[in-house]
Design a protein around this motif. Sequence first.
Motif, short mmCIF file in Angstrom:
data_model
loop_
_atom_site.label_atom_id
_atom_site.label_comp_id
_atom_site.label_asym_id
_atom_site.label_seq_id
_atom_site.Cartn_x
_atom_site.Cartn_y
_atom_site.Cartn_z
N LEU A 194 0.63 -1.18 -0.12
CA LEU A 194 0.04 -0.07 -0.14
C LEU A 194 0.81 1.14 -0.03
N ALA A 195 1.74 1.26 0.68
CA ALA A 195 2.77 2.30 1.02
C ALA A 195 3.54 2.60 -0.39
N ARG A 196 3.95 1.62 -0.92
CA ARG A 196 4.57 1.56 -2.39
C ARG A 196 3.86 2.08 -3.44
N THR A 197 2.64 1.67 -3.71
CA THR A 197 1.59 1.83 -4.29
C THR A 197 1.43 3.48 -4.42
N HIS A 198 1.19 4.05 -3.13
CA HIS A 198 0.90 5.44 -3.08
C HIS A 198 2.13 6.26 -2.76
N ARG A 199 3.17 5.87 -2.75
CA ARG A 199 4.43 6.64 -2.76
C ARG A 199 4.61 7.48 -1.17
N PRO A 225 14.92 -6.13 -2.49
CA PRO A 225 15.95 -4.97 -2.90
C PRO A 225 15.67 -3.58 -2.81
N ASP A 226 14.30 -3.15 -2.97
CA ASP A 226 13.86 -2.18 -2.95
C ASP A 226 13.13 -1.42 -1.74
N TRP A 227 13.50 -2.09 -0.55
CA TRP A 227 12.90 -1.73 0.57
C TRP A 227 13.03 -0.42 1.12
N ALA A 228 14.21 0.27 0.68
CA ALA A 228 14.57 1.74 1.32
C ALA A 228 13.60 2.58 0.56
N GLU A 229 13.12 2.23 -0.47
CA GLU A 229 12.06 3.53 -1.22
C GLU A 229 10.77 3.47 -0.62
N TYR A 230 10.37 2.53 0.50
CA TYR A 230 9.15 2.79 1.23
C TYR A 230 9.25 2.42 2.55
N PHE A 231 10.20 1.80 3.22
CA PHE A 231 10.06 1.12 4.45
C PHE A 231 11.16 1.84 5.34
N ILE A 232 10.96 2.17 6.65
CA ILE A 232 11.45 2.82 7.72
C ILE A 232 11.39 1.64 9.09
#
Length: 393
Positions: A194-199, A225-232
Amino acid sequence: MPHPLNPALAATFPPPVMEARRWLDGVTFTPERPLINVSQAAPVDPPPEALRQAIAEAALSDPQAHLYGPVLGMPALRAELAAQWSAAYGGEIAASEVAITQGCNQAFCAAMATLAGAGDEVILPTPWYFNHKMWLDMAGVKTVPLVPGAALLPDPDEAAAKITPRTRAIVLVSPNNPGGAEYPAELIRAFAELARTHRIALIVDETYRDFDSRSGAPHDLFADPDWAEYFIHLYSFSKAYRLTGHRVGAIVAGTDRLAEIEKFLDTVAICPSQLGQIAALWGMRNLRQWVAGERAEILARRAAMEAAFADLEGWELLGCGAYFAYVTHPDPRPAPEFAQALVRDAGVLMLPGTMFMPEGAEAAARQMRIAFANVDADGIAALRARLAGLART
């Protein structure tokens, strides 16, 4: 004329644990009926002796232990957490993607400072951790409550319906404070998508991960591999190693975000406690079996709590896990009034649900949080007996 106050700070509610402690003023407790304090989720014992010895040796023999260190934390501790988390979560985390903070509360504030400002929105499932709500209020960020479903689990579809152009993040705490719920890996993954989709960002506070009743990784987000784009990811060393007074926490995030977080940390603290970091590193390297024993004890207390409330008349266990039980109470008085009466009438200090819910939420008047990690099995039995005794008086 008094100096003006920051309106956002002035409108923020007082620290709940400090407020509850004031309820003890003027109340006498006896050796026959001492206070049962289940209000705050923190170890009451000091760290194990070997860890205290390591702290003492560092204080005496390591001159660097008393000086400023790197803003983002001790390199060795950052590398150790990155290595252990990579193995535990089945992903790849670099030391450069880890920052050490003055406790997990500061980790949350620092991460949120990079995400949201006045007028922005952040989604928090209810019941929420009150310090998260307090920081958002102080920063002028609108908190959007997400009412959970069964077993206090939030619904990603309901969260999606609450996302607006002003939404900057969704925050999850698992195992949950105050509800005790352990969020299934597939649920956390659904929020991540959900977070990834909505940036927007997904912040997962895993302060109590060391006391999760399940085996294996609690989620698979770091395997992306792209976790840092949306996850903290947020963590605290306080509970696992009993280092609450040393204030050591951690953030795992992308290096670009950590560059922004460094600005925040340098401004408010300059660097984390050196002795606390030394203690956390020593603990990570040497106390794996000891922490396993601590986890086993907390799980035993959880089982005792579940048994104690299984047939306690009028009480219902809504969630139970890590350090917490979240319950409904049978008293006709609203939770804040009942909580204060418990101090006088039963010698029990616990927090009302109103401290974890939006103002005016009807359900909160019937809810209480019990930090059962502060009491052993005998203490839990005594707690049950006192609560049962209220119904007979």
